[in-house]
Motif scaffolding. Structure first.
Motif, PDB file in Angstrom:
ATOM      1  N   LEU A 121      -4.740 -27.033 -46.894  1.00 55.54           N
ATOM      2  CA  LEU A 121      -3.972 -25.787 -47.003  1.00 55.54           C
ATOM      3  C   LEU A 121      -4.849 -24.695 -47.606  1.00 55.54           C
ATOM      4  CD1 LEU A 121      -0.634 -27.311 -48.360  1.00 55.54           C
ATOM      5  CD2 LEU A 121      -0.956 -26.218 -46.128  1.00 55.54           C
ATOM      6  N   SER A 122      -4.428 -23.448 -47.427  1.00 58.83           N
ATOM      7  CA  SER A 122      -5.217 -22.327 -47.939  1.00 58.83           C
ATOM      8  C   SER A 122      -5.055 -22.199 -49.453  1.00 58.83           C
ATOM      9  CB  SER A 122      -4.749 -21.042 -47.249  1.00 58.83           C
ATOM     10  OG  SER A 122      -5.073 -19.930 -48.031  1.00 58.83           O
ATOM     11  N   VAL A 123      -6.174 -22.274 -50.157  1.00 61.72           N
ATOM     12  CA  VAL A 123      -6.147 -22.139 -51.617  1.00 61.72           C
ATOM     13  C   VAL A 123      -5.763 -20.696 -51.979  1.00 61.72           C
ATOM     14  CG1 VAL A 123      -7.515 -22.378 -53.736  1.00 61.72           C
ATOM     15  CG2 VAL A 123      -7.906 -23.955 -51.829  1.00 61.72           C
ATOM     16  N   GLY A 124      -6.250 -19.755 -51.170  1.00 58.59           N
ATOM     17  CA  GLY A 124      -5.932 -18.344 -51.415  1.00 58.59           C
ATOM     18  C   GLY A 124      -4.435 -18.063 -51.337  1.00 58.59           C
ATOM     19  N   ASP A 125      -3.741 -18.741 -50.403  1.00 57.72           N
ATOM     20  CA  ASP A 125      -2.287 -18.564 -50.297  1.00 57.72           C
ATOM     21  C   ASP A 125      -1.584 -19.044 -51.561  1.00 57.72           C
ATOM     22  OD1 ASP A 125      -2.266 -17.441 -47.848  1.00 57.72           O
ATOM     23  OD2 ASP A 125      -1.461 -19.167 -46.758  1.00 57.72           O
ATOM     24  N   MET A 126      -2.110 -20.121 -52.143  1.00 60.52           N
ATOM     25  CA  MET A 126      -1.503 -20.631 -53.394  1.00 60.52           C
ATOM     26  C   MET A 126      -1.790 -19.671 -54.543  1.00 60.52           C
ATOM     27  SD  MET A 126      -2.431 -24.608 -53.238  1.00 60.52           S
ATOM     28  CE  MET A 126      -2.913 -25.111 -51.617  1.00 60.52           C
ATOM     29  N   ALA A 127      -3.050 -19.201 -54.597  1.00 55.17           N
ATOM     30  CA  ALA A 127      -3.447 -18.298 -55.686  1.00 55.17           C
ATOM     31  C   ALA A 127      -2.590 -17.032 -55.678  1.00 55.17           C
ATOM     32  CB  ALA A 127      -4.924 -17.940 -55.548  1.00 55.17           C
ATOM     33  N   ALA A 128      -2.192 -16.611 -54.472  1.00 56.07           N
ATOM     34  CA  ALA A 128      -1.411 -15.369 -54.347  1.00 56.07           C
ATOM     35  C   ALA A 128      -0.013 -15.490 -54.949  1.00 56.07           C
ATOM     36  CB  ALA A 128      -1.320 -14.965 -52.876  1.00 56.07           C
ATOM     37  N   SER A 129       0.404 -16.714 -55.277  1.00 54.57           N
ATOM     38  CA  SER A 129       1.722 -16.874 -55.910  1.00 54.57           C
ATOM     39  C   SER A 129       1.621 -16.713 -57.434  1.00 54.57           C
ATOM     40  CB  SER A 129       2.307 -18.246 -55.574  1.00 54.57           C
ATOM     41  OG  SER A 129       1.537 -19.254 -56.203  1.00 54.57           O
ATOM     42  N   THR A 130       0.419 -16.434 -57.941  1.00 55.93           N
ATOM     43  CA  THR A 130       0.219 -16.293 -59.389  1.00 55.93           C
ATOM     44  C   THR A 130      -0.374 -14.920 -59.696  1.00 55.93           C
ATOM     45  OG1 THR A 130      -2.096 -17.013 -59.429  1.00 55.93           O
ATOM     46  CG2 THR A 130      -0.431 -18.745 -59.431  1.00 55.93           C
ATOM     47  N   ASN A 131      -0.513 -14.657 -60.998  1.00 59.94           N
ATOM     48  CA  ASN A 131      -1.205 -13.421 -61.404  1.00 59.94           C
ATOM     49  C   ASN A 131      -2.612 -13.750 -61.884  1.00 59.94           C
ATOM     50  OD1 ASN A 131       0.909 -11.481 -61.028  1.00 59.94           O
ATOM     51  ND2 ASN A 131       1.996 -12.565 -62.663  1.00 59.94           N
ATOM     52  N   ARG A 132      -3.165 -14.862 -61.422  1.00 58.20           N
ATOM     53  CA  ARG A 132      -4.501 -15.258 -61.880  1.00 58.20           C
ATOM     54  C   ARG A 132      -5.368 -15.700 -60.686  1.00 58.20           C
ATOM     55  NH1 ARG A 132      -3.689 -19.256 -66.243  1.00 58.20           N
ATOM     56  NH2 ARG A 132      -1.601 -18.430 -66.450  1.00 58.20           N
ATOM     57  N   ALA A 133      -5.369 -14.895 -59.649  1.00 55.45           N
ATOM     58  CA  ALA A 133      -6.136 -15.276 -58.457  1.00 55.45           C
ATOM     59  C   ALA A 133      -7.621 -15.480 -58.787  1.00 55.45           C
ATOM     60  CB  ALA A 133      -5.963 -14.231 -57.368  1.00 55.45           C
ATOM     61  N   ALA A 134      -8.122 -14.761 -59.789  1.00 57.79           N
ATOM     62  CA  ALA A 134      -9.549 -14.916 -60.156  1.00 57.79           C
ATOM     63  C   ALA A 134      -9.798 -16.271 -60.802  1.00 57.79           C
ATOM     64  CB  ALA A 134      -9.959 -13.797 -61.103  1.00 57.79           C
ATOM     65  N   ASN A 135      -8.746 -16.832 -61.367  1.00 61.22           N
ATOM     66  CA  ASN A 135      -8.870 -18.104 -62.102  1.00 61.22           C
ATOM     67  C   ASN A 135      -8.286 -19.242 -61.273  1.00 61.22           C
ATOM     68  OD1 ASN A 135     -10.223 -18.135 -64.443  1.00 61.22           O
ATOM     69  ND2 ASN A 135      -8.458 -17.848 -65.794  1.00 61.22           N
ATOM     70  N   PHE A 136      -8.572 -19.255 -60.007  1.00 62.55           N
ATOM     71  CA  PHE A 136      -7.938 -20.221 -59.107  1.00 62.55           C
ATOM     72  C   PHE A 136      -8.978 -20.786 -58.147  1.00 62.55           C
ATOM     73  CE2 PHE A 136      -3.378 -21.051 -57.965  1.00 62.55           C
ATOM     74  CZ  PHE A 136      -3.626 -22.089 -57.088  1.00 62.55           C
ATOM     75  N   VAL A 137      -9.045 -22.121 -58.062  1.00 58.42           N
ATOM     76  CA  VAL A 137     -10.027 -22.781 -57.172  1.00 58.42           C
ATOM     77  C   VAL A 137      -9.363 -23.956 -56.439  1.00 58.42           C
ATOM     78  CG1 VAL A 137     -12.026 -22.289 -58.676  1.00 58.42           C
ATOM     79  CG2 VAL A 137     -10.746 -24.436 -58.965  1.00 58.42           C
ATOM     80  N   GLY A 138     -10.091 -24.506 -55.502  1.00 63.36           N
ATOM     81  CA  GLY A 138      -9.725 -25.802 -54.928  1.00 63.36           C
ATOM     82  C   GLY A 138     -10.640 -26.857 -55.530  1.00 63.36           C
ATOM     83  N   LEU A 139     -10.071 -28.004 -55.878  1.00 65.69           N
ATOM     84  CA  LEU A 139     -10.873 -29.160 -56.335  1.00 65.69           C
ATOM     85  C   LEU A 139     -10.436 -30.326 -55.468  1.00 65.69           C
ATOM     86  CD1 LEU A 139     -10.832 -29.133 -60.284  1.00 65.69           C
ATOM     87  CD2 LEU A 139     -12.821 -28.829 -58.796  1.00 65.69           C
ATOM     88  N   HIS A 140     -11.187 -30.575 -54.409  1.00 67.53           N
ATOM     89  CA  HIS A 140     -10.765 -31.589 -53.440  1.00 67.53           C
ATOM     90  C   HIS A 140     -11.512 -32.891 -53.693  1.00 67.53           C
ATOM     91  CE1 HIS A 140     -10.575 -33.096 -49.034  1.00 67.53           C
ATOM     92  NE2 HIS A 140      -9.528 -33.519 -49.709  1.00 67.53           N
ATOM     93  N   PHE A 141     -10.783 -33.864 -54.239  1.00 65.09           N
ATOM     94  CA  PHE A 141     -11.341 -35.191 -54.518  1.00 65.09           C
ATOM     95  C   PHE A 141     -11.061 -36.106 -53.326  1.00 65.09           C
ATOM     96  CE2 PHE A 141     -10.774 -33.358 -58.720  1.00 65.09           C
ATOM     97  CZ  PHE A 141     -11.914 -33.764 -59.390  1.00 65.09           C
ATOM     98  N   PHE A 142     -11.689 -37.279 -53.339  1.00 62.29           N
ATOM     99  CA  PHE A 142     -11.578 -38.211 -52.211  1.00 62.29           C
ATOM    100  C   PHE A 142     -11.039 -39.551 -52.691  1.00 62.29           C
ATOM    101  CE2 PHE A 142     -14.135 -34.776 -51.068  1.00 62.29           C
ATOM    102  CZ  PHE A 142     -13.811 -34.549 -49.747  1.00 62.29           C
ATOM    103  N   ASN A 143     -10.363 -40.210 -51.807  1.00 66.08           N
ATOM    104  CA  ASN A 143      -9.651 -41.451 -52.110  1.00 66.08           C
ATOM    105  C   ASN A 143     -10.557 -42.671 -51.822  1.00 66.08           C
ATOM    106  OD1 ASN A 143      -7.588 -43.356 -52.420  1.00 66.08           O
ATOM    107  ND2 ASN A 143      -6.922 -43.141 -50.301  1.00 66.08           N
ATOM    108  N   PRO A 144     -10.729 -43.591 -52.738  1.00 65.44           N
ATOM    109  CA  PRO A 144     -10.188 -43.677 -54.099  1.00 65.44           C
ATOM    110  C   PRO A 144     -11.014 -42.845 -55.089  1.00 65.44           C
ATOM    111  CG  PRO A 144     -11.365 -45.710 -53.503  1.00 65.44           C
ATOM    112  CD  PRO A 144     -11.491 -44.802 -52.334  1.00 65.44           C
ATOM    113  N   VAL A 145     -10.304 -41.958 -55.792  1.00 69.29           N
ATOM    114  CA  VAL A 145     -10.974 -40.949 -56.625  1.00 69.29           C
ATOM    115  C   VAL A 145     -11.993 -41.547 -57.610  1.00 69.29           C
ATOM    116  CG1 VAL A 145     -10.610 -39.076 -58.284  1.00 69.29           C
ATOM    117  CG2 VAL A 145      -9.006 -39.371 -56.396  1.00 69.29           C
ATOM    118  N   PRO A 146     -11.665 -42.635 -58.317  1.00 68.96           N
ATOM    119  CA  PRO A 146     -12.650 -43.122 -59.293  1.00 68.96           C
ATOM    120  C   PRO A 146     -13.931 -43.663 -58.643  1.00 68.96           C
ATOM    121  CG  PRO A 146     -10.462 -44.002 -59.765  1.00 68.96           C
ATOM    122  CD  PRO A 146     -10.404 -43.390 -58.398  1.00 68.96           C
ATOM    123  N   LEU A 147     -13.861 -44.033 -57.358  1.00 61.12           N
ATOM    124  CA  LEU A 147     -15.033 -44.635 -56.710  1.00 61.12           C
ATOM    125  C   LEU A 147     -15.813 -43.655 -55.839  1.00 61.12           C
ATOM    126  CD1 LEU A 147     -13.682 -48.142 -55.581  1.00 61.12           C
ATOM    127  CD2 LEU A 147     -14.790 -47.516 -57.728  1.00 61.12           C
TER     128      LEU A 147
END
Ligand code: 3HC
Length: 284
Positions: A121-147
């Protein structure tokens, strides 16, 4: 900006892994689930993984207890009021994520970085629902996360250098190799992985080879740890279909269109390992 206190929203497959690696890296972690039963289930997943690490001699019992001691489970978002970073790992639904972030925006202090673990999904679309678009990122981890050794750190048009650098530093702190990506559908990995997985289904659909031979071909011919159909079962057929649909909607290209066989399997409840039946049968 140093990230020491982390909030994780959602303690499913991805959320529990993210919470675990953050606590293992020495962060204090608050995990939120919608009810007590899901909190207990999520905590149980982390205890099981760490317990196995102790069994394998990869961790001492004392260290395991210290990691668990750094984690707090709650059903309230108010627990995030002191976090430096909040990572969202809930259902892949843009409206629900936007609603969550808008609420978090009223709870967290301005310095808190918001991150989504979305796969497509678009990270920018999510950021636009807040007042902190500058402080908003995507952190995409992979399954299984610890490995899995990778995290994609995603910057939108609005992400500040400070928030992006802090997020990359967090990725390294939790022991991952960081790949930096733009907020483009599928980022790097799913942009390439999803068409490959869909093509494997098309190959099976058109009778090129059996599922076992398609998987053996890619495992032994290309050195992949899992064949594509095995990997589809592992990721979840429903999840893959959902990601493919989002990417198809964005690009309108055949390579992202879910083949009929995938839709039929999902419709019949064969979602992969999670339902113990997908391309392969795990019910025995
Ligand atoms: N604690 C610590 N270490 C552990 C552990 C635990 N609880 N459980 C396993 N390990 C270690 C093992 O000791 C082993 O380490 P070693 O090589 O040093 O001995 C290593 O992890 C591998 O574990 P196993 O031997 O038990 O398992 P496998 O060798 O069968 O590997 C796997 C399992 C890592 C899942 C491997 O099959 C794999 O990499 N599969 C591909 C997974 C993949 O592609 N994931 C990405 C999916 S796409 C995605 O997530 C994006 C989304 O947006 C769709």
């Amino acid at each position: 900006m140093d990230i020491n206190k982390v909030g994780v929203v959602g303690c499913g497959l991805m959320g529990s892994g993210i919470a675990q690696i953050a606590a293992q890296a020495g962060c204090d972690v608050v995990v939120r689930e919608v009810d007590e039963a899901l909190c207990a289930k999520g905590k149980g997943k982390i205890e099981k993984f760490l317990g196995k690490a102790v069994e394998k001699g990869k961790m001492t019992e004392e260290d395991m207890n210290a990691v668990l001691g750094r984690m707090t489970f709650t059903t309230e978002l108010s627990g995030f009021s002191e976090c430096d970073l909040v990572v969202e790992a809930i259902i892949e639904n843009l409206d629900i994520k936007r609603e969550l972030f808008a609420e978090l925006d009223t709870i967290c202090p301005p310095h808190t970085v918001f991150a989504s673990n979305t796969s497509s999904l678009s990270v920018g679309d999510m950021a636009a629902s807040t007042n902190r678009a500058a402080n908003f990122v995507g952190l995409h981890f992979f399954n299984p996360v610890p490995l899995m050794k990778l995290v994609e750190v995603v910057r939108t048009l609005e992400t500040s250098d400070e928030a992006f650098d802090a997020s990359c530093a967090f990725g390294e702190k939790v022991g991952k190799v960081v790949v930096r990506a733009k907020d483009s559908p599928g980022f790097v990995v799913n942009l390439l992985l999803v068409p490959y997985l869909l093509d494997a289904i098309r190959a099976l659909e058109s009778g090129v080879a059996t599922k076992e031979d398609i998987d053996a071909g890619m495992k032994l011919g290309c050195g992949h740890p899992m064949g594509p159909l095995e990997l589809l079962d592992f990721v979840g057929l429903d999840t893959t279909m959902y990601i493919a649909d989002i990417m198809f909607h964005e690009f309108k290209q055949y390579r992202y269109s879910a083949p009929p066989m995938l839709r039929r399997l999902v419709a019949s409840g064969r979602h992969g390992r999670k339902t113990r039946y997908g391309f392969y049968d795990y019910r025995k």
